[in-house]
Motif scaffolding. Structure first.
Motif, PDB file in Angstrom:
ATOM      1  N   PRO A 122       0.785  -1.168  -0.108  1.00 25.54           N
ATOM      2  CA  PRO A 122      -0.161  -0.009   0.042  1.00 25.54           C
ATOM      3  C   PRO A 122       0.725   1.185   0.039  1.00 25.54           C
ATOM      4  O   PRO A 122       1.837   1.312   0.708  1.00 25.54           O
ATOM      5  N   GLY A 123       0.662   2.188  -0.945  1.00 22.40           N
ATOM      6  CA  GLY A 123       1.023   3.580  -0.942  1.00 22.40           C
ATOM      7  C   GLY A 123       0.588   4.237   0.334  1.00 22.40           C
ATOM      8  O   GLY A 123      -0.427   3.937   1.085  1.00 22.40           O
ATOM      9  N   SER A 124       1.178   5.615   0.548  1.00 22.18           N
ATOM     10  CA  SER A 124       0.656   6.246   1.598  1.00 22.18           C
ATOM     11  C   SER A 124      -1.171   6.576   1.395  1.00 22.18           C
ATOM     12  O   SER A 124      -1.628   6.647   2.616  1.00 22.18           O
ATOM     13  N   PRO A 125      -1.682   6.661   0.422  1.00 23.07           N
ATOM     14  CA  PRO A 125      -3.128   6.989   0.418  1.00 23.07           C
ATOM     15  C   PRO A 125      -3.839   5.962   1.188  1.00 23.07           C
ATOM     16  O   PRO A 125      -4.694   5.994   1.715  1.00 23.07           O
ATOM     17  N   PHE A 126      -3.364   4.514   0.756  1.00 26.58           N
ATOM     18  CA  PHE A 126      -4.204   3.574   1.449  1.00 26.58           C
ATOM     19  C   PHE A 126      -3.856   3.447   2.752  1.00 26.58           C
ATOM     20  O   PHE A 126      -4.579   2.942   3.684  1.00 26.58           O
ATOM     21  N   ILE A 127      -2.571   3.752   3.076  1.00 24.66           N
ATOM     22  CA  ILE A 127      -2.270   3.553   4.649  1.00 24.66           C
ATOM     23  C   ILE A 127      -2.877   4.343   5.253  1.00 24.66           C
ATOM     24  O   ILE A 127      -3.491   4.179   6.467  1.00 24.66           O
ATOM     25  N   ARG A 137     -15.690  12.031  10.071  1.00 21.39           N
ATOM     26  CA  ARG A 137     -15.380  13.571   9.826  1.00 21.39           C
ATOM     27  C   ARG A 137     -14.172  13.841   9.334  1.00 21.39           C
ATOM     28  O   ARG A 137     -13.961  15.024   8.878  1.00 21.39           O
ATOM     29  N   ASP A 138     -13.033  12.886   9.132  1.00 17.17           N
ATOM     30  CA  ASP A 138     -12.019  13.071   8.765  1.00 17.17           C
ATOM     31  C   ASP A 138     -12.082  13.277   7.199  1.00 17.17           C
ATOM     32  O   ASP A 138     -12.915  13.015   6.719  1.00 17.17           O
ATOM     33  N   ARG A 139     -10.992  13.852   6.485  1.00 14.59           N
ATOM     34  CA  ARG A 139     -11.104  14.175   5.243  1.00 14.59           C
ATOM     35  C   ARG A 139      -9.672  13.492   4.634  1.00 14.59           C
ATOM     36  O   ARG A 139      -8.532  14.232   5.178  1.00 14.59           O
ATOM     37  N   LEU A 140      -9.442  13.024   3.637  1.00 10.12           N
ATOM     38  CA  LEU A 140      -8.178  12.790   2.803  1.00 10.12           C
ATOM     39  C   LEU A 140      -8.356  13.341   1.459  1.00 10.12           C
ATOM     40  O   LEU A 140      -9.083  13.116   0.732  1.00 10.12           O
ATOM     41  N   LYS A 141      -7.263  14.298   1.133  1.00 12.72           N
ATOM     42  CA  LYS A 141      -7.353  14.925   0.000  1.00 12.72           C
ATOM     43  C   LYS A 141      -5.654  14.534  -0.756  1.00 12.72           C
ATOM     44  O   LYS A 141      -4.701  14.732  -0.100  1.00 12.72           O
ATOM     45  N   LEU A 142      -5.788  13.848  -1.969  1.00  9.75           N
ATOM     46  CA  LEU A 142      -4.757  13.244  -2.543  1.00  9.75           C
ATOM     47  C   LEU A 142      -4.518  14.066  -3.678  1.00  9.75           C
ATOM     48  O   LEU A 142      -5.587  14.290  -4.517  1.00  9.75           O
ATOM     49  N   PHE A 143      -3.275  14.522  -4.024  1.00  2.42           N
ATOM     50  CA  PHE A 143      -2.800  15.451  -5.178  1.00  2.42           C
ATOM     51  C   PHE A 143      -1.678  14.242  -6.024  1.00  2.42           C
ATOM     52  O   PHE A 143      -0.910  13.492  -5.544  1.00  2.42           O
ATOM     53  N   GLU A 144      -2.183  14.002  -7.271  1.00  2.00           N
ATOM     54  CA  GLU A 144      -1.219  13.478  -8.191  1.00  2.00           C
ATOM     55  C   GLU A 144      -1.223  14.116  -9.676  1.00  2.00           C
ATOM     56  O   GLU A 144      -2.346  14.027 -10.089  1.00  2.00           O
ATOM     57  N   LEU A 145       0.077  14.504 -10.024  1.00  2.00           N
ATOM     58  CA  LEU A 145      -0.016  15.348 -11.252  1.00  2.00           C
ATOM     59  C   LEU A 145       0.219  14.294 -12.461  1.00  2.00           C
ATOM     60  O   LEU A 145      -0.169  14.606 -13.667  1.00  2.00           O
ATOM     61  N   HIS A 146       0.885  13.167 -12.234  1.00  3.19           N
ATOM     62  CA  HIS A 146       1.105  12.177 -13.338  1.00  3.19           C
ATOM     63  C   HIS A 146      -0.027  11.620 -13.993  1.00  3.19           C
ATOM     64  O   HIS A 146      -1.030  11.211 -13.113  1.00  3.19           O
ATOM     65  N   PRO A 147      -0.327  11.818 -15.219  1.00  2.00           N
ATOM     66  CA  PRO A 147      -1.596  11.460 -16.039  1.00  2.00           C
ATOM     67  C   PRO A 147      -1.942   9.767 -15.591  1.00  2.00           C
ATOM     68  O   PRO A 147      -3.072   9.541 -15.246  1.00  2.00           O
TER      69      PRO A 147
END
Length: 321
Positions: A122-127, A137-147
């Motif tokens: 698992p990468g950090s998003p899944f961890i 109530r928590d929120r997870l925002k993921l940024f990824e520029l690679h198409p």
């Protein structure tokens, strides 16, 4: 610009350091019920196959996560043999024990695999998501520029059926993070771990952190960086330390070295580059428990993952006073 793919490096020694620290930080932050916003600025694809073409090509997981699993199983087998030979039922636990933070990391990664499979990393998003489950109530925002990775990330996240908990942003996080700070809940963790494929990334990381601390001084900020023979790589943690001190914020810097950074030559006389020898994690506003946890975990990790006599670790910290 888009040549870097984390799939080649998933589960390597840098991931062991980064994800051990990430889990320890999140365990502390989720002790409070107040809503937590987590931002992953370079999320990658989210999930990786250690038996896939990318990981098999590099083989880096074999010297990272998979080596830890092998060593753990080796220790367990030895404990079983010792217990059988001595008929001592109390010796097993002491032989197989790992520091709590390192064992927690192994347990979290193992939860994505069935039995002794160990094919999924698992990468950090899944961890992060695994540690936020049950906290609506928590929120997870993921940024990824690679198409390509952004497309894969969306597909992987869709399997979680997480609804509003997770959002994926295909944009430059160095600029995109600004609009989310400070968060409404006034509690946030920002994980920043670019590839540093471009040497300008070092300066952009510092600019991002400076802006973030100015906007939201009490957030927890975690920056991973490589330790390589490049001036920018050695200057970044020093500049982050200066940033934290000037802002009056506590800080922690942890490094893990598994081998020498010197170039060598093979039998044919060709130069052999060592690959990534070491990396670090710099945390602004770290949990007060983190230094002791990482010191114990990295002492064990350095021994278990050492590729030559140059293995080492260091955990230093400072107050915001």
């Amino acid at each position: 610009m888009f040549s870097y793919r984390h799939a080649f490096h998933a589960g390597n020694h840098a991931d062991v350091l980064k994800h051990t620290a990430l889990i320890a930080v999140l365990r502390h932050l989720t002790q409070k019920d107040t809503a937590l916003n987590v931002f992953d600025t370079h999320a990658g694809a989210g999930l990786y196959r250690l038996d896939g073409d990318y990981a098999q090509t590099s083989g880096e997981a074999a010297d990272g996560y998979l080596r830890l699993i092998f060593k753990q199983n080796e220790a367990l087998a030895l404990a079983n043999q010792t217990q059988a030979a001595t008929k001592n039922t109390t010796s097993k636990s002491s032989l197989e024990a790992l520091p709590a933070a390192l064992q927690d990391y192994l347990d979290v990664v193992a939860s994505f695999n069935k039995g002794q499979n160990h094919k999924v990393y698992p990468g950090s998003p899944f961890i992060i998501h695994s540690l936020l489950q049950g906290r609506d109530r928590d929120r997870l925002k993921l940024f990824e520029l690679h198409p390509t990775d952004a497309k894969t990330l969306r597909a992987n996240i869709a399997q979680l059926d997480a609804g509003r908990l997770i959002t994926v942003h295909q944009e430059d996080s160095f600029e995109g993070l600004k609009k989310f700070l400070p968060p409404p809940s006034r509690r946030a963790l920002v994980l920043c771990d670019p590839s540093y494929e471009l040497k300008t990334d070092y300066a952009r990381v510092l600019t991002m952190m400076t802006d973030a601390v100015t906007r939201f001084a009490t957030g927890t900020y975690m920056v991973w960086y490589p330790i390589i023979p490049r001036p920018e790589a050695h200057e970044l943690p020093r500049k982050l330390k200066t940033l934290a001190q000037r802002a009056g914020r506590a800080w922690l810097n942890a490094t893990l070295t598994v081998k020498s950074s010197k170039l060598t030559t093979d039998d044919a006389g060709d130069v052999v580059r060592p690959g990534l020898p070491a990396s670090g994690v710099f945390v602004i506003n770290p949990p007060h428990t983190l230094k002791a946890q990482l010191t114990a975990a990295l002492e064990a990790t350095a021994k278990l993952l050492a590729q030559d006599k140059n293995k080492s670790f260091e955990v230093e910290s400072g107050s915001g006073a």
